[in-house]
Design an enzyme around this catalytic site. Sequence first.
Site: not given
Length: 765
Positions: A162-163, A348-349, A379, A728
């Site tokens: 996504k970044t 973002d997020e 998430q 993770r």
Amino acid sequence: MKSAIYQKQTISLDQLNREEYQKIYTAGKNGELHCPTCKETIQLFLGIQREPHFYHIYAPVKKCPEPAPTQIIHHFTERGGFRIPQGRTITETANSVNLFKQSRKIQSTISFNKTNNTDLPSHSPYLQLLAESGVTLDKNQAEAVTETNGSLLVLAGAGSGKTRVLTARTAYLLKFKGSDPRSIMLVTFTSKAAAEIKNRLLSYPEIKRDQVYQLVTGTFHSIFYRILMFHDGANWANEKLLKKEWQRDKILKEAGKERDISEKEFAYDAALQQIGYWKNSLMMPQDIKPLTDWDENVLFLYKKYEEYKQNNGLFDFDDMLLGCYQLLSNSADILDYYQDRFQYFLIDEFQDINKVQYELMKLLSGKHQNVCAVGDDDQAIYSFRGSDPGYLLDFEKDFPSAKVITLEQNYRSAHEIVTAANQMIASNKNRRPKRMKAQFSSGNSPVVFFSYDEEEEATMIVTDIQERILNGANPSEFAILYRTNAGSRAVFERLASSNLPFKVDQDTESFYDRYIVRCALSFLKVSLNEDDAGCMSDILPILFLKQAMLREIKALSILKDCSFLEALTHLNTTHAFQEKKLKKAVPAIRSLKSLSPVKAIEKIEKKIGYLDFLKKRGNESNQVDKGSDDLKDLKVAAKGFNTIEELLAHAEHMSAMNQEIKKLSKHFTDAITLSTIHRAKGLEYKIVYLLGAVDGSLPHDFALESSRNGDFSEIEEERRLFYVAMTRARDELLISVPENRRGKTAACSRFLRPLLTKTKKANFQ
């Protein structure tokens, strides 16, 4: 080797109950185990991949023949505070010996097939230029970058890049669309994320430095505080900001004195969190309808807190967002100016957005509707802070023309981990359907291992890490994740006694410094020193006495020529029943010093009234505060000590170690990471260990309680938390299922059971 000599008796792992393994492991570390054949010093191996066995310390590959059995230890009994091994002959029949349980792998039912998904849109020469410079995009990523007209929801699954999408989209707007950088607002949830995007942009082809620095980037707080400062700098000057938590805490405690809310009994930190939740949900004091005594007290503090800030011209971080929302809502001219200025919004997020943040973005984007929201509802794990994944799930309600693009390629984790995580999260009902696909296979299926309890869980993990490091792994490749900080006690202690470098969060409190634990230990200290004023202050609330009584206790000790503890029997509390209880409590406290630590803590619970205090405190606190859990954890820790003095010395040592490790953590570049799952979100590690995958831990008790009352939203958030923990890991994931938790039999997490069932069926077929 399965046998050893311990305290002049031969013990056998085949006949030894699992509850004794940790004791025997510790005995080996202390040089108390010997080979029955050659009499050399040996130790017990307690790891994950191999069965427990004894080995020679100085010659690990040495194999001595097993001796003929004579007598083995079946169990220990307690006498005078000491655990004494009890022997029986080999001809006796073992009574329900709990043997070691082999670890299991979560086998993927889907074979790995790498997909080639890198076809770029033919109309995008800039994306071709990016690809030539090493910034490659898959088909869905490229679509998310080039779809710039109107609102867009990008469902960015775990590890989906996504970044990269946010950075490439920003570059695309600047270079291909020719957008003014000052018309682009890029909002992130951390300043670190904003800095990373800027740094990446500087490395992109044909992007100029001045363009990057003209972008409006940063966290919600930093961006909207700048707006406030521009329009009303005098009232929002930096020196008026309550930056430190202790400043806010002090205001609340001063207000609490008006209502006689005890600092010792009331969880002021939880009250601050609740006030923040209300403010971020746009709930002013007049909007709140208290349902409990806890709500009444916090609402009173909320009103006083806001009055204090207003009277003194102060503000806190939450006010930055509230203030800007009020500014834009009440000033049509200012709102019109910013609606004209900002053409594009990138958020973002987005799954972590709260009400005030969402309403601000709706206000600013009202004219152009060019909102690109990037997030993953799977998430969303911050509801306790006011975050609401409903804004992502219902995005099209406020942005009806929105297009939805799903990023389903996971570039972080191995196929074996991704498929297991997919299976687990698919059970959630309230989510956007997606199925992540991995880009590589590690050949390592996730491992579920079955420790006896928290102590053995920690030993098995540290042993496994030590083996891997000896074989060439680096400490920084490992992360140990847990649901709550209290759950890290045993593994922290095991690592602290090893020579392995590890780091913890800077605000992580030592287990033994937690309020409930500290108060229980204070009872033990008072039994050893009846004039310990600090510990006497700690235990007063548990005896339902106000702190003001400490002065009277000190005076009585002089007048009656007695200890502080004895002075309790002379107190005049105006309540005959309370005075009677205190007279009974004094001999009970004195008797603690003659008991084992576990028995002493049990007496504090039941005979001295600690459980009554915890019940009252729990009713007056919020769901986040689970004090009684700390007491259960303390009893587990106490099992490893024969005397109160040993336990207290250990607690003091671990508190000091916690401070030391936090200092050293700032300088570690190659260290094992200990972290809550919440703190680990957004990070990745080669190998991840997940602690306590049992009902009551993950999912947490409060979520189970809510589900029993018909509210399944918290269970779904707990499953998302489990999903975040799993994703993770890059190469390997190891999940611990202790058979016992906090002294009671535990059940494998309901999130994990379906995965193990599918694995069993697959193996059978």
